[in-house]
Design a protein around this motif. Structure first.
Motif, PDB file in Angstrom:
ATOM      1  N   GLY A  79      -1.807  18.094 -11.201  1.00  0.00           N
ATOM      2  CA  GLY A  79      -1.474  17.037 -10.254  1.00  0.00           C
ATOM      3  C   GLY A  79      -2.694  16.360  -9.658  1.00  0.00           C
ATOM      4  O   GLY A  79      -3.747  16.971  -9.486  1.00  0.00           O
ATOM      5  N   HIS A  80      -2.524  15.075  -9.356  1.00  0.00           N
ATOM      6  CA  HIS A  80      -3.547  14.271  -8.704  1.00  0.00           C
ATOM      7  C   HIS A  80      -2.854  13.400  -7.662  1.00  0.00           C
ATOM      8  O   HIS A  80      -1.776  12.867  -7.921  1.00  0.00           O
ATOM      9  N   VAL A  81      -3.473  13.249  -6.508  1.00  0.00           N
ATOM     10  CA  VAL A  81      -2.904  12.453  -5.423  1.00  0.00           C
ATOM     11  C   VAL A  81      -3.946  11.452  -4.954  1.00  0.00           C
ATOM     12  O   VAL A  81      -5.135  11.776  -4.871  1.00  0.00           O
ATOM     13  N   ALA A  82      -3.494  10.243  -4.643  1.00  0.00           N
ATOM     14  CA  ALA A  82      -4.405   9.203  -4.159  1.00  0.00           C
ATOM     15  C   ALA A  82      -3.615   8.199  -3.336  1.00  0.00           C
ATOM     16  O   ALA A  82      -2.383   8.173  -3.383  1.00  0.00           O
ATOM     17  N   GLY A  83      -4.324   7.380  -2.614  1.00  0.00           N
ATOM     18  CA  GLY A  83      -3.721   6.236  -1.956  1.00  0.00           C
ATOM     19  C   GLY A  83      -3.950   5.013  -2.826  1.00  0.00           C
ATOM     20  O   GLY A  83      -4.728   5.060  -3.794  1.00  0.00           O
ATOM     21  N   SER A 138       0.862  -1.188   0.000  1.00  0.00           N
ATOM     22  CA  SER A 138       0.000   0.000   0.000  1.00  0.00           C
ATOM     23  C   SER A 138       0.891   1.228   0.000  1.00  0.00           C
ATOM     24  O   SER A 138       2.068   1.154   0.353  1.00  0.00           O
ATOM     25  N   GLY A 139       0.308   2.347  -0.357  1.00  0.00           N
ATOM     26  CA  GLY A 139       1.073   3.581  -0.326  1.00  0.00           C
ATOM     27  C   GLY A 139       0.287   4.722  -0.917  1.00  0.00           C
ATOM     28  O   GLY A 139      -0.942   4.715  -0.922  1.00  0.00           O
ATOM     29  N   ARG A 140       1.050   5.699  -1.406  1.00  0.00           N
ATOM     30  CA  ARG A 140       0.461   6.891  -2.012  1.00  0.00           C
ATOM     31  C   ARG A 140       0.935   7.003  -3.457  1.00  0.00           C
ATOM     32  O   ARG A 140       2.044   6.604  -3.795  1.00  0.00           O
ATOM     33  N   LEU A 141       0.085   7.591  -4.261  1.00  0.00           N
ATOM     34  CA  LEU A 141       0.331   7.753  -5.681  1.00  0.00           C
ATOM     35  C   LEU A 141       0.123   9.217  -6.029  1.00  0.00           C
ATOM     36  O   LEU A 141      -0.889   9.806  -5.641  1.00  0.00           O
ATOM     37  N   ALA A 142       1.096   9.822  -6.720  1.00  0.00           N
ATOM     38  CA  ALA A 142       0.955  11.198  -7.203  1.00  0.00           C
ATOM     39  C   ALA A 142       1.221  11.186  -8.699  1.00  0.00           C
ATOM     40  O   ALA A 142       2.229  10.653  -9.154  1.00  0.00           O
ATOM     41  N   VAL A 143       0.313  11.756  -9.451  1.00  0.00           N
ATOM     42  CA  VAL A 143       0.431  11.819 -10.904  1.00  0.00           C
ATOM     43  C   VAL A 143       0.398  13.276 -11.314  1.00  0.00           C
ATOM     44  O   VAL A 143      -0.449  14.041 -10.843  1.00  0.00           O
ATOM     45  N   ASN A 144       1.329  13.667 -12.169  1.00  0.00           N
ATOM     46  CA  ASN A 144       1.327  15.014 -12.727  1.00  0.00           C
ATOM     47  C   ASN A 144       1.339  14.871 -14.236  1.00  0.00           C
ATOM     48  O   ASN A 144       2.281  14.332 -14.806  1.00  0.00           O
TER      49      ASN A 144
END
Length: 193
Positions: free
Chosen positions: A53-57, A42-48
């Motif tokens: 930008g978008h952030v999610a777990g 599990s973790g965090r995901l950041a997309v640019n």
């Protein structure tokens, strides 16, 4: 009251980020006889993408024949799920189910950017994907299939990757791997200077 809850959640997120120390790491080539192993992380995901930008777990369960990836909102609700198996890929999001032959095609169509899941299976464990050519930069970053991949590991356990950053023109994806529930080190070749 709600403001305090958000502040507390932000502080807890920051505390979780500092609970381990990262060190930069080069991808290690795999032995020719290496076999894939299941993992659960599990973790965090950041997309640019193009400056947005978008952030999610996320929760990701990889087995030898399938992948199950749940994308979560900042408060932990599953907003999309992706299932890959021998029959293709299915994504459930916004009350709809979509299907494609591969993850990159489906995510490009649904999200506007390709998620290179087939190779990420290897990259998140700190290795180049064995199915395609790769190169290493002078800084120790991996270049494979049009992506520049930077890997950081946990200083307390160098086998565990903690952050994987993928970049190509107009798109960057950062994974912070904070909870490895199942991890089997893959057989790698010794790195020669």
């Amino acid at each position: 009251m709600m403001r305090r809850v958000w502040l507390l959640l932000c502080l807890l997120s920051l505390a979780a980020c500092t609970s381990f120390r990262e060190v930069p790491s080069s991808a290690t080539p795999l032995a020719p006889t290496v076999q894939d192993q299941p993992f659960d992380v599990s973790g965090r995901l950041a997309v640019n993408i193009d400056g947005k930008g978008h952030v999610a777990g996320f929760d990701w369960l990889h087995t030898l024949d399938s992948d199950a990836l749940a994308i979560k909102s900042p408060i932990g609700n599953t907003v999309a799920s992706l299932q890959r198996d021998r029959d293709g890929v299915t994504m459930d999001a916004n009350g709809e189910r979509q299907h494609a032959d591969d993850v990159e095609t489906l995510t490009e169509r649904q999200l506007g950017w390709p998620l290179p899941l087939a190779n990420m299976v290897w990259w998140v464990r700190g290795h180049p994907a064995p199915s395609s050519p790769y190169a290493m930069t002078a800084d120790g970053d991996l270049q494979q299939q049009g992506w520049l991949i930077h890997i950081s590991r946990d200083a307390a356990n160098l086998e565990l990757p903690r952050r994987v950053e993928l970049a190509r023109p107009g798109l960057s994806i950062r994974l912070v791997l904070s909870d490895w529930r199942q991890f089997v080190p893959l057989q790698s070749l010794p790195v020669t200077p």
